[in-house]
Enzyme design. Structure first.
Site: not given
Ligand SMILES: *[C@@H]1O[C@H](CO)[C@@H](O)[C@H](O)[C@H]1NC(C)=O
Ligand SMILES: *[C@@H]1O[C@H](CO)[C@@H](O)[C@H](O)[C@H]1NC(C)=O
Ligand SMILES: *[C@@H]1O[C@H](CO)[C@@H](O)[C@H](O)[C@H]1NC(C)=O
Ligand SMILES: *[C@@H]1O[C@H](CO)[C@@H](O)[C@H](O)[C@H]1NC(C)=O
Ligand SMILES: *[C@@H]1O[C@H](CO)[C@@H](O)[C@H](O)[C@H]1NC(C)=O
Ligand SMILES: *[C@@H]1O[C@H](CO)[C@@H](O)[C@H](O)[C@H]1NC(C)=O
Ligand SMILES: *[C@@H]1O[C@H](CO)[C@@H](O)[C@H](O)[C@H]1NC(C)=O
Ligand SMILES: *[C@@H]1O[C@H](CO)[C@@H](O)[C@H](O)[C@H]1NC(C)=O
Ligand SMILES: *[C@@H]1O[C@H](CO)[C@@H](O)[C@H](O)[C@H]1NC(C)=O
Ligand SMILES: *[C@@H]1O[C@H](CO)[C@@H](O)[C@H](O)[C@H]1NC(C)=O
Length: 408
Positions: A237, A260
């Site tokens: 993430d 991310h």
């Protein structure tokens, strides 16, 4: 008389010792080794109690004590809180061995639960879902040279909707220094800080698989004056997520990917009033990431994200190298949005893994004073040149490829 002479002689020998001893006691920076408090370090026995006993002594001692977690040991611990305020003026922790977390079923046993909680939002309140919490401790310095922390997240990742633990959480810690830390496989975020002021994180190495759910690298919540530098983050993430109430946050020399990207937000979730300002991200690389520089706000929220700079950024096959998304998690259409303004994206180069390299998707009320400058991103898709899409974004684009048309 003889007794007196003997007495004086003894005193003569002893007193310098006493003197030295006393001086030592006054200026000594004592070391506390968890093994002296009963830690086994065999990876099987629960060493939580030993850590807590050592912490009690450290926290209550004078001067600048050091907690040593020695090399060649594997210390299994289960959900501990090292809390202050402490009497010690500053505290050092030297993590030279490895710390490991229990697997899911054992963790649940510690919490007296049969099944995990199926609500990922719980973690803001449930302090039990952390491997190590350091709370209300000022002037703490944690050096992880030679050591590591492994969260054994693989036992949790299957359950994507479960509330899963964070490995290392700092709450109300001012003047914090964390360096040379190797931390991997967290069930959820690796490191989180809430309400901290004046913290520096250097040479942090974070490793989790790119498809592990919600395994953020470092989350910053309601914190101020934070520097994260020269670190490597491979995770599933956000490499770094900067959430509401944070300001004066710098990130420099971060190699992110998979992951991310470095994100402001998400902000405004559940109609929250959130603010983030004075963020400076520079000299970072995003390799095979979902995003690069990202600002994400949820419709229905209020507040602002402003004075944000992303500078000198290299992107290698990032899907969304530059993205402002004001429609994040917008399952139900809602009115209202945070005010995103004064955002500079300057000095980006590299490749985009998707056609739309720059996406400024602002809410109907608009984003203001957005600057794109010295941006050179090409698409790595054969025959598909990179493009830019702007929706309600006000500002200027100079020397920017792909070409962007912002509103004036
Ligand atoms: C103890 O540590 C402090 C802070 O690191 C340092 O200034 C001091 O010189 C140390 N004292 C001794 C006796 O090592
Ligand atoms: C931190 O310590 C202070 C002083 O004892 C106390 O008043 C405060 O409630 C503590 N804060 C937290 C979050 O534990
Ligand atoms: C960075 O941290 C690692 C441990 O995670 C250590 O081995 C390495 O020497 C550190 N590098 C520097 C430059 O301090
Ligand atoms: C970090 O620790 C893991 C073991 O948990 C090890 O495999 C890896 O090599 C270490 N990385 C660094 C940079 O020291
Ligand atoms: C943080 O550092 C600044 C500048 O050194 C200082 O003025 C401030 O008091 C510090 N804040 C805390 C909570 O220690
Ligand atoms: C962040 O960078 C700015 C600009 O270089 C600097 O003025 C500020 O002191 C830095 N803050 C921190 C917390 O490193
Ligand atoms: C940029 O970051 C890298 C580490 O990723 C570091 O080696 C390099 O010195 C940094 N360059 C500048 C100009 O800060
Ligand atoms: C950005 O990189 C360029 C060239 O590598 C360098 O001259 C400049 O000082 C860097 N700027 C920052 C803010 O790191
Ligand atoms: C912008 O957000 C809207 C609402 O979620 C979405 O329909 C649209 O596809 C987005 N535009 C881009 C270019 O991503
Ligand atoms: C949003 O921020 C801009 C720039 O600071 C400001 O001009 C504008 O009034 C703000 N809008 C709202 C609704 O607060």
């Amino acid at each position: 008389m003889q007794t007196l002479i003997t007495f004086l002689l003894i005193l003569g020998f002893v007193s310098p010792c006493l003197c030295v001893r006393w001086n030592n006691a006054r200026t000594q920076n004592k070391t506390y080794n968890v093994k002296d408090y009963g830690a086994y370090g065999d990876g099987k026995y629960d060493d939580s109690g030993a850590f807590l006993r050592a912490w009690k002594d450290i926290c209550g001692s004078q001067d600048t004590p050091t907690l040593v977690i020695p090399p060649n040991g594997v210390f299994l611990i289960k959900s501990i809180t090292l809390s202050g305020p402490c009497i010690a003026t500053s505290i050092n922790i030297q993590l030279q061995g490895s710390i490991v977390a229990p697997v899911k079923n054992e963790w649940l046993k510690v919490l007296g639960m049969l099944d995990p909680i199926q609500d990922p939002e719980q973690d803001l309140t449930d302090q039990r879902f952390n491997l190590i919490v350091i709370s209300n401790v000022s002037r703490l310095s944690l050096d992880g040279t030679g050591g590591s922390i492994d969260g054994f997240g693989s036992s949790w990742w299957d359950c994507r909707n479960c509330e899963r633990p964070t490995i290392l959480r700092f709450r109300f810690c001012n003047d914090l220094t964390v360096s040379n830390l190797n931390i991997s496989n967290s069930p959820k975020a690796h490191i989180r800080m809430n309400s901290c002021e004046n913290a520096t994180f250097s040479n942090i190495s974070i490793h989790s698989p790119g498809d592990s759910p919600n395994t953020d690298g470092i989350d910053i919540l309601a914190s101020k004056n934070i520097l994260i530098q020269d670190s490597t983050m491979h995770c599933g993430d956000d490499c770094i997520a900067i959430s509401g109430g944070s300001s004066h946050i710098n990130a420099t020399g971060i190699a992110c990917g998979p992951g991310h990207g470095i994100s402001i937000g998400s902000l405004g979730r559940n109609k929250a009033y959130d603010t983030v300002e004075e963020v400076y991200v520079k000299n970072c690389t995003f390799t095979n990431t979902e995003n690069g520089a990202r600002i994400k706000t949820v419709p229905g929220g209020s507040g602002y994200a402003r004075n944000i700079i992303f500078e000198n950024i290299t992107v290698i096959q990032a899907q969304n190298p530059i993205i402002i998304d004001q429609y994040y998690e917008s399952r139900i259409p809602m009115s209202g949005a945070l005010n995103v303004s004064d955002v500079i994206f300057r000095g980006f180069s590299g490749t985009s893994a998707k056609k739309n390299a720059i996406n400024l998707n602002c809410s109907s009320s608009g984003c203001f004073d957005i600057v794109l400058d010295h941006i050179h991103i090409v698409s790595s898709l054969p025959g598909k040149p990179a493009s830019c899409s702007c929706n309600n974004a006000h500002g200027t684009a100079t020397d920017t490829v792909p070409k962007c048309y912002l509103l004036s």
